[in-house]
Scaffold this motif. Structure first.
Motif, short mmCIF file in Angstrom:
data_model
loop_
_atom_site.label_atom_id
_atom_site.label_comp_id
_atom_site.label_asym_id
_atom_site.label_seq_id
_atom_site.Cartn_x
_atom_site.Cartn_y
_atom_site.Cartn_z
N PRO A 145 0.84 -1.21 0.00
CA PRO A 145 0.00 0.00 0.00
C PRO A 145 0.87 1.25 0.00
N PHE A 146 0.43 2.23 -0.78
CA PHE A 146 1.20 3.47 -0.85
C PHE A 146 0.41 4.68 -0.36
N ALA A 147 -0.86 4.71 -0.64
CA ALA A 147 -1.73 5.80 -0.18
C ALA A 147 -3.08 5.19 0.16
N ALA A 148 -3.74 5.73 1.16
CA ALA A 148 -5.01 5.17 1.60
C ALA A 148 -6.03 6.26 1.89
N SER A 149 -7.29 5.84 1.89
CA SER A 149 -8.38 6.76 2.21
C SER A 149 -9.55 5.94 2.71
N THR A 150 -10.42 6.57 3.44
CA THR A 150 -11.68 5.95 3.84
C THR A 150 -12.82 6.89 3.46
N ARG A 151 -14.03 6.51 3.79
CA ARG A 151 -15.21 7.30 3.47
C ARG A 151 -15.97 7.65 4.74
N LEU A 152 -16.52 8.85 4.76
CA LEU A 152 -17.40 9.29 5.83
C LEU A 152 -18.65 9.92 5.21
N VAL A 267 -26.65 20.07 -1.80
CA VAL A 267 -26.76 18.71 -1.28
C VAL A 267 -26.77 18.74 0.24
N GLY A 268 -27.68 17.97 0.84
CA GLY A 268 -27.72 17.88 2.29
C GLY A 268 -26.70 16.91 2.84
N MET A 269 -26.61 15.71 2.21
CA MET A 269 -25.70 14.66 2.68
C MET A 269 -25.17 13.87 1.50
N LEU A 270 -23.99 13.31 1.67
CA LEU A 270 -23.42 12.36 0.72
C LEU A 270 -22.20 11.70 1.32
N ASN A 271 -21.80 10.58 0.76
CA ASN A 271 -20.57 9.90 1.17
C ASN A 271 -19.39 10.55 0.48
N GLY A 272 -18.31 10.82 1.24
CA GLY A 272 -17.18 11.50 0.64
C GLY A 272 -15.86 11.08 1.25
N HIS A 273 -14.78 11.47 0.60
CA HIS A 273 -13.43 11.21 1.08
C HIS A 273 -12.71 12.53 1.31
N PRO A 274 -11.45 12.52 1.79
CA PRO A 274 -10.79 13.77 2.18
C PRO A 274 -10.73 14.86 1.11
N THR A 275 -10.75 14.49 -0.15
CA THR A 275 -10.72 15.51 -1.20
C THR A 275 -11.88 16.48 -1.08
#
Length: 423
Positions: A145-152, A267-275
């Protein structure tokens, strides 16, 4: 006494020298130097933050400490980098190292060194467990693994406050919040991007929150499991069917469009990552982030994403590659990269330091909390690339007016099984 080399002896000597040079990268002359070729993806969005600058600074330090090893880095956009490496391998000119999006097909062709072949024990042991596991093919780690991300789950703080809504922790609370936002005229209460750009990510996030996933406990595809079917029936009936996902059909909504709409305040809500944090900050939009809701409370796990480093065996520079990778994965270098691009560290040591830093924790703390228990795409399967294509093509249809989640998920499962059996 020095012997004079003539005739056949000279030819043999020449061939021996040619073989020696080829084993050292072909450019070492009489010095024994090795030049490693690395092809890497660009994480920057402009020339000012291009990954070229990161690699230039890192290789300069490495070469100063290792004067017999040079590293030649070529950086390409994500649009081109995987294709470029594929072409190089096909032409018999594989790089020593590639930092790209997938590794399994090269591992299946026996073109890669394993992590055991390359890394020191402390370096390999420092990788976060979910990422190490995702880098395995037949229980052998080839992808590093070189770079990682999750979703909130991101939400618009202004819209939530004006509607008196608290961040949802369950599907029923999410639906209730979306209904209140709709009643107050919010254009897209919940953005559900199941368009072809990155439908496989949104899909996996929902599968996990529903207690399912792309695979089962023994790593076999389980796309049409009971849990997955129930998840998409709920999305179809309780979100899309009640008009809570906005005017654009989910099958036609891409992630980039959803993110842009969120930063505009639509938009009120959505799933997103750090970007999405960076994008929202540039627009001055205030947002909150919470773990993805599950059926009856917080989802047990979220989706993790990783990009991969791999080392090709073709040029035979195993020791030099290992020395370089031990340097790349030092805590300082992992932190430097993660901080530059708002990504999550792939090692335990760097993650712990980032979590303990107030500035880092304020920015990425919630994402960091989710990473150790996250689940990644089944990237160790060579078949996953084609299965992902099928998900992108068909999953949006499950939530349409005439959608049939059971039938469509069954269709994707059948094609996944066929792809897996063909390997």
């Amino acid at each position: 006494m020095q012997r004079r080399v003539t005739g056949l002896t000279a030819a043999v000597a020449a061939l021996s020298m040619t073989a020696l040079l080829a084993g050292c990268g072909g450019d070492s002359g009489d010095s024994g130097d090795v030049t490693l070729k690395l092809v890497a993806a660009d994480y920057g969005d402009s020339s000012t933050n291009s990954s070229k600058k990161y690699w230039a600074a890192l290789t300069k330090k490495f070469e100063a400490e290792n004067p017999n090893i040079k590293v030649d880095v070529s950086v390409y956009s994500w649009t081109d980098v995987d294709r470029k490496v594929k072409e190089m391998v096909k032409d018999g000119n594989a790089p020593d190292l590639a930092q790209i999006g997938a590794y399994a097909d090269y591992a299946a062709q026996d073109k890669l060194y394993s992590a055991d072949d390359l890394l020191s024990i402390p370096t390999q042991a420092d990788f976060l467990a979910p990422l190490s596991k995702a880098g395995e093919v037949n229980r052998v780690q080839y992808g590093m693994p070189f770079a990682a991300s999750t979703r909130l789950l991101f939400y618009n703080e202004k819209l939530f406050k004006s509607a008196g809504i608290k961040p949802p922790q369950s599907w029923s609370e999410l639906q209730s919040a979306a209904q209140k936002l709709k009643s107050r005229g919010v254009k897209i209460p919940f953005a559900l991007p199941l368009g072809p750009e990155e439908a496989q990510a949104e899909t996996m996030q929902w599968l996990l929150s529903g207690g399912g996933g792309y695979t089962d406990n023994v790593d076999s595809y389980a796309i049409d499991s009971k849990q997955n079917i129930s998840t998409f029936e709920w999305l179809k009936d309780e979100l899309v069917g009640k008009g809570l996902t906005g005017p654009t059909a989910p099958a036609e909504l891409d992630r980039a469009e959803a993110f842009a709409a969120f930063t505009r305040g639509d938009v009120g809500m959505l799933n997103g990552h750090p970007t999405l944090m960076q994008m929202s900050a540039k627009k001055g939009l205030k947002y909150g982030m919470v773990p993805m809701p599950g059926i009856n409370g917080k989802a047990q796990s979220t989706m993790g994403v990783a990009d991969w480093m791999m080392a090709f065996k073709q040029n035979g520079n195993r020791k030099e590659i290992g020395d370089f990778l031990d340097f790349v994965y030092s805590k300082k270098n992992v932190l430097d990269f993660s901080r530059e691009y708002d990504l999550l560290p792939v090692t335990t040591s760097a993650s712990q330091e980032m979590a303990g830093d107030k500035k880092d924790a304020a920015k990425l703390g919630e994402f960091l909390k989710e990473l150790p228990t996250s689940q990644l795409y089944p990237v160790g399967k060579v078949s996953w690339a084609q299965v992902s294509v099928q998900v992108k093509k068909y999953i949006g249809k499950t939530v349409g007016p005439n959608g049939n989640p059971k039938a469509i998920l069954g269709q994707i499962e059948s094609k996944a099984a066929a792809e897996e059996n063909a390997q």
